[in-house]
Design an enzyme around this catalytic site. Structure first.
Site, PDB file in Angstrom:
ATOM      1  N   LYS A  13       3.379  11.141 -11.383  1.00 53.66           N
ATOM      2  CA  LYS A  13       2.427  10.329 -12.148  1.00 53.66           C
ATOM      3  C   LYS A  13       3.100   9.001 -12.460  1.00 53.66           C
ATOM      4  CE  LYS A  13      -0.446  13.554 -14.737  1.00 53.66           C
ATOM      5  NZ  LYS A  13      -0.847  13.918 -16.112  1.00 53.66           N
ATOM      6  N   ARG A  40       0.804  -1.238   0.000  1.00 58.68           N
ATOM      7  CA  ARG A  40       0.000   0.000   0.000  1.00 58.68           C
ATOM      8  C   ARG A  40       0.830   1.277   0.000  1.00 58.68           C
ATOM      9  NH1 ARG A  40      -2.802  -3.064   3.946  1.00 58.68           N
ATOM     10  NH2 ARG A  40      -4.561  -4.132   2.995  1.00 58.68           N
ATOM     11  N   ASN A  65      -0.158  18.681 -20.775  1.00 61.65           N
ATOM     12  CA  ASN A  65      -0.597  17.705 -21.770  1.00 61.65           C
ATOM     13  C   ASN A  65      -0.665  18.275 -23.180  1.00 61.65           C
ATOM     14  OD1 ASN A  65      -0.910  15.712 -19.798  1.00 61.65           O
ATOM     15  ND2 ASN A  65      -2.924  16.503 -19.251  1.00 61.65           N
ATOM     16  N   GLU A 100      -3.914  17.238 -11.063  1.00 60.54           N
ATOM     17  CA  GLU A 100      -4.425  17.653 -12.382  1.00 60.54           C
ATOM     18  C   GLU A 100      -5.901  18.025 -12.364  1.00 60.54           C
ATOM     19  OE1 GLU A 100      -2.629  15.565 -15.706  1.00 60.54           O
ATOM     20  OE2 GLU A 100      -4.461  15.866 -16.848  1.00 60.54           O
ATOM     21  N   LYS A 143       8.017  22.398 -14.273  1.00 65.53           N
ATOM     22  CA  LYS A 143       7.158  21.264 -13.893  1.00 65.53           C
ATOM     23  C   LYS A 143       6.891  21.293 -12.392  1.00 65.53           C
ATOM     24  CE  LYS A 143       5.668  16.713 -14.600  1.00 65.53           C
ATOM     25  NZ  LYS A 143       5.757  15.472 -15.346  1.00 65.53           N
ATOM     26  N   HIS A 159      -0.504  16.029 -26.169  1.00 65.23           N
ATOM     27  CA  HIS A 159      -0.581  14.641 -25.717  1.00 65.23           C
ATOM     28  C   HIS A 159      -1.869  13.922 -26.110  1.00 65.23           C
ATOM     29  CE1 HIS A 159       3.021  15.678 -23.567  1.00 65.23           C
ATOM     30  NE2 HIS A 159       3.103  14.489 -23.002  1.00 65.23           N
ATOM     31  N   ARG A 176      -2.216  21.856 -14.163  1.00 64.71           N
ATOM     32  CA  ARG A 176      -1.343  20.753 -14.583  1.00 64.71           C
ATOM     33  C   ARG A 176      -1.728  20.207 -15.958  1.00 64.71           C
ATOM     34  NH1 ARG A 176       1.284  15.700 -11.081  1.00 64.71           N
ATOM     35  NH2 ARG A 176       2.509  14.945 -12.825  1.00 64.71           N
ATOM     36  N   HIS A 208      -1.014  10.691 -27.832  1.00 64.51           N
ATOM     37  CA  HIS A 208      -1.385   9.370 -27.314  1.00 64.51           C
ATOM     38  C   HIS A 208      -2.138   8.570 -28.366  1.00 64.51           C
ATOM     39  CE1 HIS A 208      -1.034  10.543 -22.763  1.00 64.51           C
ATOM     40  NE2 HIS A 208       0.121  10.372 -23.359  1.00 64.51           N
ATOM     41  N   GLU A 230       9.590  17.515 -25.186  1.00 65.24           N
ATOM     42  CA  GLU A 230       8.974  17.913 -23.909  1.00 65.24           C
ATOM     43  C   GLU A 230       9.626  19.206 -23.383  1.00 65.24           C
ATOM     44  OE1 GLU A 230       6.302  16.419 -22.702  1.00 65.24           O
ATOM     45  OE2 GLU A 230       6.350  14.278 -23.170  1.00 65.24           O
ATOM     46  N   HIS A 233       7.406   8.337 -27.561  1.00 70.30           N
ATOM     47  CA  HIS A 233       6.450   9.246 -26.924  1.00 70.30           C
ATOM     48  C   HIS A 233       6.732  10.699 -27.338  1.00 70.30           C
ATOM     49  CE1 HIS A 233       3.822  10.926 -23.886  1.00 70.30           C
ATOM     50  NE2 HIS A 233       4.821  11.677 -23.444  1.00 70.30           N
TER      51      HIS A 233
HETATM   52  P1  NAD Z   1      12.173   4.748 -22.386  1.00 69.16           P
HETATM   53  O1  NAD Z   1      12.099   4.615 -20.940  1.00 69.16           O
HETATM   54  O2  NAD Z   1      11.615   3.663 -23.217  1.00 69.16           O
HETATM   55  O3  NAD Z   1      13.696   4.991 -22.797  1.00 69.16           O
HETATM   56  C1  NAD Z   1      14.024   5.133 -24.144  1.00 69.16           C
HETATM   57  C2  NAD Z   1      15.085   4.130 -24.596  1.00 69.16           C
HETATM   58  O4  NAD Z   1      16.369   4.563 -24.168  1.00 69.16           O
HETATM   59  C3  NAD Z   1      14.906   2.748 -24.031  1.00 69.16           C
HETATM   60  O5  NAD Z   1      15.293   1.806 -24.980  1.00 69.16           O
HETATM   61  C4  NAD Z   1      15.867   2.761 -22.862  1.00 69.16           C
HETATM   62  O6  NAD Z   1      16.253   1.487 -22.465  1.00 69.16           O
HETATM   63  C5  NAD Z   1      17.000   3.534 -23.428  1.00 69.16           C
HETATM   64  N1  NAD Z   1      17.858   4.221 -22.483  1.00 69.16           N
HETATM   65  C6  NAD Z   1      17.484   4.784 -21.326  1.00 69.16           C
HETATM   66  N2  NAD Z   1      18.492   5.459 -20.791  1.00 69.16           N
HETATM   67  C7  NAD Z   1      19.553   5.312 -21.616  1.00 69.16           C
HETATM   68  C8  NAD Z   1      20.866   5.801 -21.603  1.00 69.16           C
HETATM   69  N3  NAD Z   1      21.302   6.619 -20.645  1.00 69.16           N
HETATM   70  N4  NAD Z   1      21.699   5.441 -22.605  1.00 69.16           N
HETATM   71  C9  NAD Z   1      21.241   4.650 -23.599  1.00 69.16           C
HETATM   72  N5  NAD Z   1      19.987   4.181 -23.693  1.00 69.16           N
HETATM   73  C10 NAD Z   1      19.154   4.517 -22.698  1.00 69.16           C
HETATM   74  O7  NAD Z   1      11.457   6.101 -22.876  1.00 69.16           O
HETATM   75  P2  NAD Z   1      11.420   7.599 -22.301  1.00 69.16           P
HETATM   76  O8  NAD Z   1      11.314   8.458 -23.470  1.00 69.16           O
HETATM   77  O9  NAD Z   1      12.465   7.839 -21.307  1.00 69.16           O
HETATM   78  O10 NAD Z   1      10.029   7.623 -21.511  1.00 69.16           O
HETATM   79  C11 NAD Z   1       8.819   7.450 -22.173  1.00 69.16           C
HETATM   80  C12 NAD Z   1       7.790   6.991 -21.175  1.00 69.16           C
HETATM   81  O11 NAD Z   1       7.636   7.986 -20.176  1.00 69.16           O
HETATM   82  C13 NAD Z   1       6.430   6.766 -21.767  1.00 69.16           C
HETATM   83  O12 NAD Z   1       5.924   5.539 -21.313  1.00 69.16           O
HETATM   84  C14 NAD Z   1       5.589   7.918 -21.246  1.00 69.16           C
HETATM   85  O13 NAD Z   1       4.233   7.579 -21.086  1.00 69.16           O
HETATM   86  C15 NAD Z   1       6.238   8.175 -19.935  1.00 69.16           C
HETATM   87  N6  NAD Z   1       6.054   9.534 -19.447  1.00 69.16           N
HETATM   88  C16 NAD Z   1       5.604   9.690 -18.182  1.00 69.16           C
HETATM   89  C17 NAD Z   1       5.443  10.945 -17.652  1.00 69.16           C
HETATM   90  C18 NAD Z   1       5.022  11.116 -16.234  1.00 69.16           C
HETATM   91  O14 NAD Z   1       4.707  12.229 -15.817  1.00 69.16           O
HETATM   92  N7  NAD Z   1       5.039  10.071 -15.448  1.00 69.16           N
HETATM   93  C19 NAD Z   1       5.729  12.068 -18.424  1.00 69.16           C
HETATM   94  C20 NAD Z   1       6.197  11.883 -19.718  1.00 69.16           C
HETATM   95  C21 NAD Z   1       6.354  10.595 -20.214  1.00 69.16           C
HETATM   96 MG    MG Z   2       4.817  13.486 -22.063  1.00 73.66          MG
END
Ligand code: NAD
Ligand code: MG
Length: 361
Positions: free
Chosen positions: A143, A121, A245, A237, A227, A248, A241, A252, A185, A265
């Site tokens: 998030k 939890r 988006n 949100e 942020k 997005h 907040r 999405h 972003e 993304h």
């Molecule tokens: P990801 O986590 O898939 O990373 C991208 C790629 O880079 C992957 O293959 C990963 O293994 C690789 N990688 C990571 N770090 C590396 C490094 N230092 N050197 C080499 N390779 C590396 O993608 P992302 O773009 O980091 O994140 C996208 C995700 O984040 C989505 O699922 C999206 O929905 C989420 N997101 C969440 C929020 C939130 O507020 N929680 C905001 C924006 C995006």
């Molecule tokens: Mg995003």
């Protein structure tokens, strides 16, 4: 090292930004861990690059660790993979005070955070974001989620980390396409709330692409400041907040419509921001000159400025599944010029159809 604070009504946590922080992780984390035990969650791309250094740093600070290495990729942001984290926690006899440490991009961060929210939890967690996107966006703000085949981030929780540790040096190994995706972003923050920062991004686009350390530190810092400020005003949100988006709702739909992982993304958000800007133009809120500036900046860092044509029905149905739907009405964040944005809750169907009739590959 720069330290920002994110302050919420019932918690506050530091965001450390700098070069070479990974090797100081133990020292920086030790004060916030309720017990000197942690599960590091990472993936099979990041583990060979950085896991040993993180483990060594935590061990030097007297923190016992175990690690779980997930399969890489957005397509594994699902129940089955999430369960591997719970299996590891069970296996190590983790307690509620055991900390989960996310070492990876947004996928690892979102999944680790969601696992922490659920574990007994609610267990503490720490973000060590390794992509630009995770450093400027997903690691900050609490998030957390996994995907459902029908929609992005459908199953999740608001759960704040104890600490965010953004080491710019980890971006050295990032593939160029991922760097660009993170910049989408970064530019979003300029568009929704800081015209001066948008100008700075235009001037520094080449330096950012060349991974100039000063430029990256400024980009991460300004993004996290914005942020933290927005999330500090509206954690769950209910208001401002939502501006984060921008792009997005369209984005999405692109990600889900093509299948998760086909477009990154950030790439989907880039094309989505331009569709949102087109919509703003339809509503008389964006000039042709402003639209051109946004398109030119995205193109300068090799981001897509055209969306895939999903077909009008698929667009509408996919966007109908988005979390930005309110009482059946599609809500869009639309830019008002550069440096301001607002939420439009009753978008004229004809204007939307005109937007969805153009700007495709
Ligand atoms: P990801 O986590 O898939 O990373 C991208 C790629 O880079 C992957 O293959 C990963 O293994 C690789 N990688 C990571 N770090 C590396 C490094 N230092 N050197 C080499 N390779 C590396 O993608 P992302 O773009 O980091 O994140 C996208 C995700 O984040 C989505 O699922 C999206 O929905 C989420 N997101 C969440 C929020 C939130 O507020 N929680 C905001 C924006 C995006
Ligand atoms: Mg995003």
């Amino acid at each position: 090292m720069i330290t920002l604070d994110l302050t919420l009504p019932d918690c506050r946590y530091p965001i450390h930004i700098g070069r070479g922080l990974l090797d100081r992780a133990g020292e920086l984390m030790a004060p916030v861990l309720p017990q000197p035990r942690a599960l590091i969650v990472t993936n099979d791309v990041v583990a060979p690059l950085y896991l040993a250094r993180l483990e060594a740093s935590l061990a030097a600070a007297g923190i016992q660790t175990r690690a779980v290495v997930l399969p890489d990729g957005e397509s594994h942001k699902d129940w089955q993979t999430l369960n591997l984290i719970f299996d590891a926690l069970i296996d190590m006899r983790a307690e509620r005070k055991t900390t989960l440490v996310a070492l990876g991009g947004g996928v690892v961060g979102d999944m680790t955070g969601f696992a922490a929210a659920c574990w007994q939890r609610g267990a503490p967690f720490v973000q060590v974001p390794t992509t630009l996107l995770a450093q400027v966006d997903s690691s900050v703000g609490g998030k957390t989620a996994i995907n459902h085949p029908a929609g992005k981030n459908m199953i999740g929780a608001f759960w704040q980390p104890r600490l965010v540790l953004a080491d710019i040096a980890l971006l050295d190994s990032l593939p160029p396409r991922e760097l660009s995706a993170g910049l989408a972003e970064v530019f979003k923050y300029g568009l929704i709330g800081d015209a001066g920062f948008f100008d700075w991004c235009e001037a520094q686009a080449a330096a950012l692409m060349a991974r100039d350390a000063d430029a990256l530190i400024h980009a991460v810092r300004r993004s996290c400041e914005m942020k933290a400020d927005i999330v500090g005003q509206d954690e769950k949100e209910q208001g401002v907040r939502a501006l984060l988006n921008l792009g997005h709702t369209f984005g999405h739909a692109i990600e889900a419509g093509l299948g998760f992982g086909v477009w990154l993304h950030g790439e989907a958000v880039a094309a989505g921001m331009l569709l949102a800007a087109d919509l703003a133009a339809q509503l008389g809120r964006q000039s042709a000159g402003e639209l051109d500036r946004i398109e030119a900046l995205l193109a300068a860092v090799q981001l897509p400025v055209r969306a895939p044509d999903l077909g009008l029905d698929a667009w509408l149905s996919l966007m109908g599944h988005d979390k930005k739907v309110d009482g059946g009405h599609l809500r869009f964040v639309v830019p008002d010029g550069i440096g301001r944005a607002s939420v439009e809750s009753d978008v004229d169907a004809d204007a939307l159809a005109r937007v969805l009739g153009g700007r495709f590959i």
